[in-house]
Design a protein around this motif. Structure first.
Motif, PDB file in Angstrom:
ATOM      1  N   VAL A  27       0.842  -1.197   0.000  1.00 35.13           N
ATOM      2  CA  VAL A  27       0.000   0.000   0.000  1.00 35.13           C
ATOM      3  C   VAL A  27       0.880   1.251   0.000  1.00 35.13           C
ATOM      4  O   VAL A  27       0.638   2.195  -0.751  1.00 35.13           O
ATOM      5  N   ALA A  28       1.920   1.268   0.823  1.00 34.02           N
ATOM      6  CA  ALA A  28       2.826   2.422   0.881  1.00 34.02           C
ATOM      7  C   ALA A  28       3.497   2.651  -0.466  1.00 34.02           C
ATOM      8  O   ALA A  28       3.652   3.790  -0.912  1.00 34.02           O
ATOM      9  N   GLU A  29       3.887   1.566  -1.127  1.00 35.45           N
ATOM     10  CA  GLU A  29       4.534   1.698  -2.433  1.00 35.45           C
ATOM     11  C   GLU A  29       3.566   2.239  -3.478  1.00 35.45           C
ATOM     12  O   GLU A  29       3.904   3.124  -4.254  1.00 35.45           O
ATOM     13  N   ARG A  30       2.354   1.719  -3.486  1.00 37.21           N
ATOM     14  CA  ARG A  30       1.352   2.174  -4.462  1.00 37.21           C
ATOM     15  C   ARG A  30       0.928   3.618  -4.224  1.00 37.21           C
ATOM     16  O   ARG A  30       0.628   4.344  -5.157  1.00 37.21           O
ATOM     17  N   MET A  31       0.903   4.029  -2.973  1.00 35.56           N
ATOM     18  CA  MET A  31       0.505   5.407  -2.660  1.00 35.56           C
ATOM     19  C   MET A  31       1.712   6.338  -2.621  1.00 35.56           C
ATOM     20  O   MET A  31       1.592   7.493  -2.266  1.00 35.56           O
ATOM     21  N   ARG A  32       2.866   5.805  -2.965  1.00 37.24           N
ATOM     22  CA  ARG A  32       4.114   6.571  -2.985  1.00 37.24           C
ATOM     23  C   ARG A  32       4.420   7.177  -1.617  1.00 37.24           C
ATOM     24  O   ARG A  32       4.787   8.338  -1.509  1.00 37.24           O
ATOM     25  N   LEU A  33       4.261   6.373  -0.592  1.00 39.47           N
ATOM     26  CA  LEU A  33       4.559   6.826   0.763  1.00 39.47           C
ATOM     27  C   LEU A  33       5.990   6.477   1.169  1.00 39.47           C
ATOM     28  O   LEU A  33       6.428   6.864   2.236  1.00 39.47           O
ATOM     29  N   THR A  34       6.693   5.742   0.324  1.00 42.51           N
ATOM     30  CA  THR A  34       8.063   5.384   0.649  1.00 42.51           C
ATOM     31  C   THR A  34       8.984   6.563   0.365  1.00 42.51           C
ATOM     32  O   THR A  34       8.665   7.447  -0.420  1.00 42.51           O
ATOM     33  N   ALA A  35      10.123   6.577   1.005  1.00 43.45           N
ATOM     34  CA  ALA A  35      11.083   7.667   0.830  1.00 43.45           C
ATOM     35  C   ALA A  35      11.593   7.689  -0.605  1.00 43.45           C
ATOM     36  O   ALA A  35      11.717   6.646  -1.236  1.00 43.45           O
ATOM     37  N   PRO A  36      11.886   8.867  -1.127  1.00 41.81           N
ATOM     38  CA  PRO A  36      12.385   8.946  -2.498  1.00 41.81           C
ATOM     39  C   PRO A  36      13.748   8.262  -2.614  1.00 41.81           C
ATOM     40  O   PRO A  36      14.578   8.364  -1.716  1.00 41.81           O
ATOM     41  N   LYS A  37      13.937   7.566  -3.701  1.00 36.78           N
ATOM     42  CA  LYS A  37      15.184   6.858  -3.921  1.00 36.78           C
ATOM     43  C   LYS A  37      16.037   7.653  -4.898  1.00 36.78           C
ATOM     44  O   LYS A  37      16.165   7.310  -6.051  1.00 36.78           O
ATOM     45  N   GLY A  38      16.587   8.733  -4.388  1.00 34.86           N
ATOM     46  CA  GLY A  38      17.400   9.589  -5.231  1.00 34.86           C
ATOM     47  C   GLY A  38      17.832  10.826  -4.480  1.00 34.86           C
ATOM     48  O   GLY A  38      17.673  10.935  -3.268  1.00 34.86           O
ATOM     49  N   TYR A  39      18.393  11.773  -5.228  1.00 39.11           N
ATOM     50  CA  TYR A  39      18.911  13.006  -4.653  1.00 39.11           C
ATOM     51  C   TYR A  39      17.975  14.168  -4.937  1.00 39.11           C
ATOM     52  O   TYR A  39      17.539  14.353  -6.074  1.00 39.11           O
ATOM     53  N   MET A  40      17.702  14.958  -3.902  1.00 34.38           N
ATOM     54  CA  MET A  40      16.960  16.196  -4.083  1.00 34.38           C
ATOM     55  C   MET A  40      17.944  17.281  -4.503  1.00 34.38           C
ATOM     56  O   MET A  40      19.161  17.103  -4.424  1.00 34.38           O
ATOM     57  N   LYS A  41      17.412  18.416  -4.938  1.00 34.28           N
ATOM     58  CA  LYS A  41      18.244  19.475  -5.490  1.00 34.28           C
ATOM     59  C   LYS A  41      19.309  19.952  -4.517  1.00 34.28           C
ATOM     60  O   LYS A  41      20.467  20.123  -4.891  1.00 34.28           O
ATOM     61  N   HIS A  42      18.959  20.152  -3.265  1.00 36.33           N
ATOM     62  CA  HIS A  42      19.949  20.645  -2.301  1.00 36.33           C
ATOM     63  C   HIS A  42      21.054  19.621  -2.062  1.00 36.33           C
ATOM     64  O   HIS A  42      22.199  19.971  -1.807  1.00 36.33           O
ATOM     65  N   GLU A  43      20.742  18.337  -2.164  1.00 33.56           N
ATOM     66  CA  GLU A  43      21.768  17.308  -2.023  1.00 33.56           C
ATOM     67  C   GLU A  43      22.702  17.300  -3.234  1.00 33.56           C
ATOM     68  O   GLU A  43      23.908  17.129  -3.092  1.00 33.56           O
ATOM     69  N   LEU A  44      22.129  17.507  -4.414  1.00 31.17           N
ATOM     70  CA  LEU A  44      22.957  17.569  -5.630  1.00 31.17           C
ATOM     71  C   LEU A  44      23.902  18.764  -5.595  1.00 31.17           C
ATOM     72  O   LEU A  44      25.062  18.649  -5.991  1.00 31.17           O
ATOM     73  N   ARG A  45      23.380  19.902  -5.141  1.00 33.02           N
ATOM     74  CA  ARG A  45      24.235  21.099  -5.042  1.00 33.02           C
ATOM     75  C   ARG A  45      25.451  20.812  -4.178  1.00 33.02           C
ATOM     76  O   ARG A  45      26.580  21.135  -4.529  1.00 33.02           O
ATOM     77  N   GLU A  46      25.220  20.219  -3.041  1.00 32.60           N
ATOM     78  CA  GLU A  46      26.296  19.937  -2.099  1.00 32.60           C
ATOM     79  C   GLU A  46      27.246  18.862  -2.630  1.00 32.60           C
ATOM     80  O   GLU A  46      28.461  18.979  -2.523  1.00 32.60           O
ATOM     81  N   LEU A  47      26.690  17.831  -3.207  1.00 29.97           N
ATOM     82  CA  LEU A  47      27.488  16.711  -3.681  1.00 29.97           C
ATOM     83  C   LEU A  47      28.359  17.069  -4.879  1.00 29.97           C
ATOM     84  O   LEU A  47      29.534  16.715  -4.935  1.00 29.97           O
ATOM     85  N   LEU A  48      27.790  17.800  -5.838  1.00 26.78           N
ATOM     86  CA  LEU A  48      28.515  18.126  -7.067  1.00 26.78           C
ATOM     87  C   LEU A  48      29.279  19.442  -6.993  1.00 26.78           C
ATOM     88  O   LEU A  48      30.106  19.724  -7.852  1.00 26.78           O
ATOM     89  N   GLY A  49      28.984  20.278  -6.017  1.00 20.45           N
ATOM     90  CA  GLY A  49      29.650  21.571  -5.900  1.00 20.45           C
ATOM     91  C   GLY A  49      29.211  22.542  -6.985  1.00 20.45           C
ATOM     92  O   GLY A  49      30.037  23.269  -7.532  1.00 20.45           O
ATOM     93  N   VAL A  50      27.919  22.546  -7.292  1.00 18.60           N
ATOM     94  CA  VAL A  50      27.366  23.420  -8.324  1.00 18.60           C
ATOM     95  C   VAL A  50      26.199  24.218  -7.744  1.00 18.60           C
ATOM     96  O   VAL A  50      25.781  23.985  -6.616  1.00 18.60           O
ATOM     97  N   ASN A  51      25.648  25.153  -8.542  1.00 16.86           N
ATOM     98  CA  ASN A  51      24.509  25.935  -8.078  1.00 16.86           C
ATOM     99  C   ASN A  51      23.222  25.481  -8.778  1.00 16.86           C
ATOM    100  O   ASN A  51      23.244  24.590  -9.640  1.00 16.86           O
ATOM    101  N   ASP A  52      22.096  26.094  -8.412  1.00 18.37           N
ATOM    102  CA  ASP A  52      20.798  25.706  -8.974  1.00 18.37           C
ATOM    103  C   ASP A  52      20.724  25.827 -10.492  1.00 18.37           C
ATOM    104  O   ASP A  52      20.201  24.926 -11.151  1.00 18.37           O
ATOM    105  N   PRO A  53      21.207  26.931 -11.105  1.00 21.21           N
ATOM    106  CA  PRO A  53      21.150  27.004 -12.567  1.00 21.21           C
ATOM    107  C   PRO A  53      21.931  25.873 -13.257  1.00 21.21           C
ATOM    108  O   PRO A  53      21.521  25.394 -14.313  1.00 21.21           O
TER     109      PRO A  53
END
Length: 170
Positions: A27-53
């Protein structure tokens, strides 16, 4: 969700909805209640050392494709880059920030050094910050400058099995 669940049970000693039994994980999987399996924008900024643009540019060019998901706490719609997409990106490109962290030197030093030695940097439009190098454009330079050392980019090639440890991403 009529007919959408694979595991459904029924308890005859109870009435109504209380009698229905379902698998909570499904049910959690079908309703997308599980945690996202990936990087959000703020995590990408920090990880790659880049800005939003820069992240926006990488998404628009298809280098870091974004998928929609739900935030695990607020339930708002969010855009994430999957771990698999990040692994594919890092097979071809290496951010200067990651190399600097591995070799424990300044990002500018490694970026300027690779550019001086004709390292192939990913061209970014005006307003984008950060340096991202083509992996094949720096492999020879790094191998020549540090004999016997592998390119720092090769350290990040196994991102399919990446798990966060709470002490960074490595």
């Amino acid at each position: 969700m009529t007919g959408g669940l694979d595991f459904v049970g029924y308890r005859p000693d109870q009435n109504g909805y209380l009698a229905l039994r379902v698998d909570p994980d499904e049910v959690a999987e079908r309703m997308r209640l599980t945690a996202p399996k990936g990087y959000m924008k703020h995590e990408l900024r920090e990880l790659l050392g880049v800005n939003d643009p820069t992240i926006r540019y990488l998404n628009e060019t298809g280098l870091l494709p974004v998928v929609k998901s739900r935030h695990p706490i607020s339930r708002k719609s969010i855009s994430i880059v999957t771990y698999q997409s990040m692994a594919v990106f890092l097979e071809n490109y290496v951010p200067a920030k990651l190399m600097a962290e591995v070799w424990n030197i300044h990002v500018r030093s490694i970026g300027n050094g690779l550019i001086k030695r004709d390292g192939k940097v990913l061209p970014l439009p005006k307003g984008c910050r950060g340096r991202i190098f083509h992996r094949n454009g720096i492999q020879y330079i790094v191998d020549r400058q540090v004999p016997g050392a592998k390119c720092a980019a090769s350290i990040f090639s196994n991102w399919h099995n990446l798990e966060r440890t709470g002490h960074g991403y490595f």
